[in-house]
Design an enzyme around this catalytic site. Sequence first.
Site, PDB file in Angstrom:
ATOM      1  N   PRO A  93       0.886  -1.266  -0.018  1.00  0.00           N
ATOM      2  CA  PRO A  93      -0.030  -0.184   0.040  1.00  0.00           C
ATOM      3  C   PRO A  93       0.756   1.255   0.195  1.00  0.00           C
ATOM      4  CG  PRO A  93      -0.844  -1.574   1.928  1.00  0.00           C
ATOM      5  CD  PRO A  93       0.782  -1.926   1.124  1.00  0.00           C
ATOM      6  N   GLU A 120       0.559  -8.259   7.847  1.00  0.00           N
ATOM      7  CA  GLU A 120       0.825  -6.424   8.188  1.00  0.00           C
ATOM      8  C   GLU A 120       2.006  -6.073   7.031  1.00  0.00           C
ATOM      9  OE1 GLU A 120      -0.942  -3.822   9.619  1.00  0.00           O
ATOM     10  OE2 GLU A 120      -2.268  -5.607   9.653  1.00  0.00           O
ATOM     11  N   ARG A 158      -1.690  -6.840 -22.090  1.00  0.00           N
ATOM     12  CA  ARG A 158      -2.206  -6.237 -23.344  1.00  0.00           C
ATOM     13  C   ARG A 158      -1.601  -5.218 -24.042  1.00  0.00           C
ATOM     14  NH1 ARG A 158      -4.853  -2.232 -22.813  1.00  0.00           N
ATOM     15  NH2 ARG A 158      -6.447  -2.520 -24.184  1.00  0.00           N
ATOM     16  N   ASP A 173      -7.302   2.854 -27.045  1.00  0.00           N
ATOM     17  CA  ASP A 173      -8.125   2.679 -25.803  1.00  0.00           C
ATOM     18  C   ASP A 173      -8.244   3.830 -25.051  1.00  0.00           C
ATOM     19  OD1 ASP A 173      -8.589   0.219 -25.428  1.00  0.00           O
ATOM     20  OD2 ASP A 173      -6.645  -0.592 -25.194  1.00  0.00           O
TER      21      ASP A 173
HETATM   22  C1  21W Z   1      -3.019  -3.865   3.469  1.00  0.00           C
HETATM   23  C2  21W Z   1      -0.756  -4.807   4.230  1.00  0.00           C
HETATM   24  C3  21W Z   1      -2.697  -2.822   4.638  1.00  0.00           C
HETATM   25  C4  21W Z   1      -0.643  -4.036   5.276  1.00  0.00           C
HETATM   26  C5  21W Z   1      -1.979   1.053  10.254  1.00  0.00           C
HETATM   27  C6  21W Z   1      -1.427   0.005  10.895  1.00  0.00           C
HETATM   28  C7  21W Z   1      -0.418  -4.550  -2.054  1.00  0.00           C
HETATM   29  C8  21W Z   1      -2.270  -3.232  -1.480  1.00  0.00           C
HETATM   30  C9  21W Z   1      -1.246  -4.435  -1.229  1.00  0.00           C
HETATM   31  C10 21W Z   1      -2.023  -4.770   3.303  1.00  0.00           C
HETATM   32  C11 21W Z   1      -1.585  -3.172   5.496  1.00  0.00           C
HETATM   33  C12 21W Z   1      -2.033  -2.916  -2.823  1.00  0.00           C
HETATM   34  C13 21W Z   1      -2.618  -0.593   9.214  1.00  0.00           C
HETATM   35  C14 21W Z   1      -3.492  -1.262  -2.865  1.00  0.00           C
HETATM   36  C15 21W Z   1      -3.196  -2.733  -0.910  1.00  0.00           C
HETATM   37  C16 21W Z   1      -1.199  -5.133   0.151  1.00  0.00           C
HETATM   38  C17 21W Z   1      -2.284  -5.771   2.315  1.00  0.00           C
HETATM   39  C18 21W Z   1      -1.545  -2.044   6.431  1.00  0.00           C
HETATM   40  C19 21W Z   1      -3.214  -1.437   8.254  1.00  0.00           C
HETATM   41  N1  21W Z   1      -2.744   0.707   8.976  1.00  0.00           N
HETATM   42  N2  21W Z   1      -2.628  -1.765  -3.677  1.00  0.00           N
HETATM   43  N3  21W Z   1      -2.100  -0.955  10.268  1.00  0.00           N
HETATM   44  N4  21W Z   1      -3.958  -1.922  -1.582  1.00  0.00           N
HETATM   45  N5  21W Z   1      -2.221  -4.933   0.995  1.00  0.00           N
HETATM   46  N6  21W Z   1      -2.297  -2.722   7.787  1.00  0.00           N
HETATM   47  O1  21W Z   1      -3.861  -2.913   0.337  1.00  0.00           O
HETATM   48  O2  21W Z   1      -0.427  -5.911   0.335  1.00  0.00           O
HETATM   49  S1  21W Z   1      -0.559  -3.566  -3.396  1.00  0.00           S
END
Ligand code: 21W
Length: 267
Positions: A93, A120, A158, A173
């Site tokens: 994220p 996490e 693609r 596209d």
């Molecule tokens: C989601 C792992 C949230 C860790 C504060 C403390 C990969 C992803 C992911 C994930 C957290 C992508 C928190 C868009 C996504 C992914 C799993 C953090 C919450 N906040 N692109 N703890 N969104 N997500 N945990 O979630 O691995 S690319």
Amino acid sequence: MKGNRMNFIVLTIFPEMFNPFWEHGIIKRAIDRNKILASAVNIRDFAQGRHRTTDDRPYGGGCGMIMKPEPLAGAIRTATKKAPLAKRILLTPQGRRFDQGVAREFASLDGIIFVCGRYEGVDERICHNLIDDEISIGDYVLTGGELAAMVIIDAVTRLIPGVLGGKDSAEKDSFSGSVLKYAQYTRPRTFEGVDVPEVLLSGNHKKIEEARLESSLIRTFLKKQDLLENRSLSAEEIKILKKWCRDIEKIIHDQSIRGPDALSGDQ
Ligand code: 21W
């Protein structure tokens, strides 16, 4: 064989999630035609001990689990031996946001090794030597990187030359030309009381092109005005926009000569 086939290697604790993905539609065709090579590798295969654990509790405390570095490092090093020129991307994220521009950038790569986080997240020390880039697919919370890997593989595949036929070429596209696709229709001519626009049945290809460009512009104006603002407009596009201006000004003009009553709601 033209070009070199792009090698996608996905490192994940859920490799089975990818089986249906490899087996359908354009991705399947790209694999069958040797345009891409695709595999999902189980990180657990590189884990030690009787339980082959891939996660552990965070130093310093707190909730949730962290992906252990040793199995990840083993998986990444083995994948790098198989695809030495591949870019190693951590899906997280916190990464750089994936968009069509990044998709084009990735389409010219030799290969991509995706590291899918779960729990996490991954131990920070994995990023230091073993990761080249960090990518997120958008601001929403997933349960892991697997779906993000599929999104990226789908969008990149693609764009690889020869994957799409001439009919569904990637150039035409949405986003690549920064206007949205025109309204599209197929048979029947009338569906639930709504007709296909007459011009599309006319056989007049110049008129059809004009109508489609106008449809593209109006959809972009209504749904994604920012795309229009950041676009250098062609002469033909300016002609269409100016026609709208004249049409709208005529409506306002006709209203105002009828007097203020005409603007108060009663027809
Ligand atoms: C989601 C792992 C949230 C860790 C504060 C403390 C990969 C992803 C992911 C994930 C957290 C992508 C928190 C868009 C996504 C992914 C799993 C953090 C919450 N906040 N692109 N703890 N969104 N997500 N945990 O979630 O691995 S690319």
